[in-house]
Design an enzyme around this catalytic site. Structure first.
Site, PDB file in Angstrom:
ATOM      1  CD  GLU A  68     -56.363  45.503 -35.651  1.00 14.40           C
ATOM      2  OE1 GLU A  68     -57.027  45.578 -36.369  1.00 14.40           O
ATOM      3  OE2 GLU A  68     -55.988  46.464 -34.941  1.00 14.40           O
ATOM      4  CG  ASP A  69     -52.153  44.670 -31.427  1.00  7.68           C
ATOM      5  OD1 ASP A  69     -52.276  45.086 -32.737  1.00  7.68           O
ATOM      6  OD2 ASP A  69     -52.529  44.978 -30.478  1.00  7.68           O
ATOM      7  NE  ARG A  88     -51.004  42.897 -26.284  1.00  6.44           N
ATOM      8  CZ  ARG A  88     -51.731  43.116 -27.298  1.00  6.44           C
ATOM      9  NH1 ARG A  88     -51.545  44.397 -27.800  1.00  6.44           N
ATOM     10  NH2 ARG A  88     -52.712  42.424 -27.808  1.00  6.44           N
ATOM     11  NE  ARG A 136     -46.276  48.393 -27.709  1.00  2.30           N
ATOM     12  CZ  ARG A 136     -47.739  48.197 -27.417  1.00  2.30           C
ATOM     13  NH1 ARG A 136     -48.243  47.351 -28.001  1.00  2.30           N
ATOM     14  NH2 ARG A 136     -47.965  49.000 -26.461  1.00  2.30           N
ATOM     15  CG  HIS A 166     -50.983  49.489 -32.991  1.00  2.04           C
ATOM     16  ND1 HIS A 166     -51.674  49.222 -31.656  1.00  2.04           N
ATOM     17  CD2 HIS A 166     -49.687  48.807 -32.902  1.00  2.04           C
ATOM     18  CE1 HIS A 166     -50.976  48.150 -31.277  1.00  2.04           C
ATOM     19  NE2 HIS A 166     -49.746  47.761 -31.956  1.00  2.04           N
ATOM     20  CB  CYS A 253     -57.438  46.554 -30.625  1.00  2.00           C
ATOM     21  SG  CYS A 253     -57.260  48.278 -31.172  1.00  2.00           S
TER      22      CYS A 253
END
Ligand code: CIR
Length: 258
Positions: A68-69, A88, A136, A166, A253
């Protein structure tokens, strides 16, 4: 009504035991159990009438199962994120290739440095997107994100996060103006016009649910949350995510839904 046709997931890698966590006291994830939970997750998704694309595990990136990120996919366009967590960031390379199978180049947008965005900070509510400014996702990333949205007929607004990782760590939109809310989001002005389903502090992890075509997938073991969602009229499917919780991850996620 929004309906999802496709879901993208990525198998967890053995290296997931070295994933980022803010809760080391929960212990390292058990990889075999995480795989089993991932199988169950895929089954639950399939039962909601979506086509599931399953990407191979990538040992280079311990957190790469949290797809998802890496991107936000809408009906009109796909926006490739620029994850703020260094370890990441390169996860997006693989996702770009996958997304090209679904969208032509003119429908794919990119967030670029110094802007950072992680998809877990983006919540879609019809044609409007809430973007969490977090550790983030930074201001410049959120600005770029809104610019891309507007180019494709959507709007966006920024929500400043104080505590959680998040935006969707503490929020889940269940369509029909129903919003699951926990912690810092319960009294936030930005969400005052929703029908709120409030999650208590003890169960705050379970605010990370997903709506998939009038079913709601809920983490296993949160009966109060399950009952409240059933009462709102949804079919609830439970999936155990204990091993992902150890890495601050949950149901949303683990997939991209579009
Ligand atoms: C991370 O810290 O990036 C992962 N361990 C967890 C990512 C969770 N993703 C999400 O909430 N969208």
């Amino acid at each position: 009504m929004n309906m999802f046709k496709n879901v993208i997931v990525k198998r967890p890698s053995r290296s997931m035991v070295n994933g980022i966590t803010s809760a080391p006291e929960l212990g390292k994830p058990d990889y075999e159990l995480a795989l089993k939970q991932h199988d169950d997750y895929i089954q639950a998704l399939k039962s909601c009438n979506v086509e599931v694309t399953v990407l191979e595990a990538d040992e280079r990136f311990p957190d790469s199962c949290f797809v998802e990120d890496t991107a936000v996919i809408t009906k009109n366009c796909a926006i490739i994120c620029n994850p703020g967590a260094d370890s990441r960031n390169k996860e997006i390379e693989d996702m770009k290739e996958t997304i090209k199978k679904f969208f032509s180049e003119d429908k794919i947008e990119y967030i670029t440095s110094p802007g950072t965005v992680e998809g877990g900070d983006v919540m879609m509510v019809g044609n409007h997107f809430y973007i969490g400014k977090s550790f983030r996702t930074n201001e410049e990333g959120a600005r770029q994100f809104i610019e891309k949205l507007e180019k494709h007929g959507y709007t966006g607004s920024i929500v400043t996060l104080e505590e959680v990782l998040h935006l969707k760590t503490g929020l889940a939109y269940l369509e029909n103006n129903n919003l699951l809310v926990a912690g810092e989001f319960i009294d936030k002005e930005d969400f005052k016009n929703f029908n709120k389903i409030v999650i208590s502090q003890d169960d705050s992890y379970s605010a990370n649910c997903i709506w998939v075509n009038d079913n709601v997938i809920v983490p296993y073991g949160y009966n109060k949350t399950k009952r409240a969602i059933e009462k709102a009229g949804y079919n609830v499917i439970e999936v155990d995510t204990s091993e992902y919780r150890k890495l601050d991850g949950g149901l949303s996620c683990l997939s991209l839904r579009f």
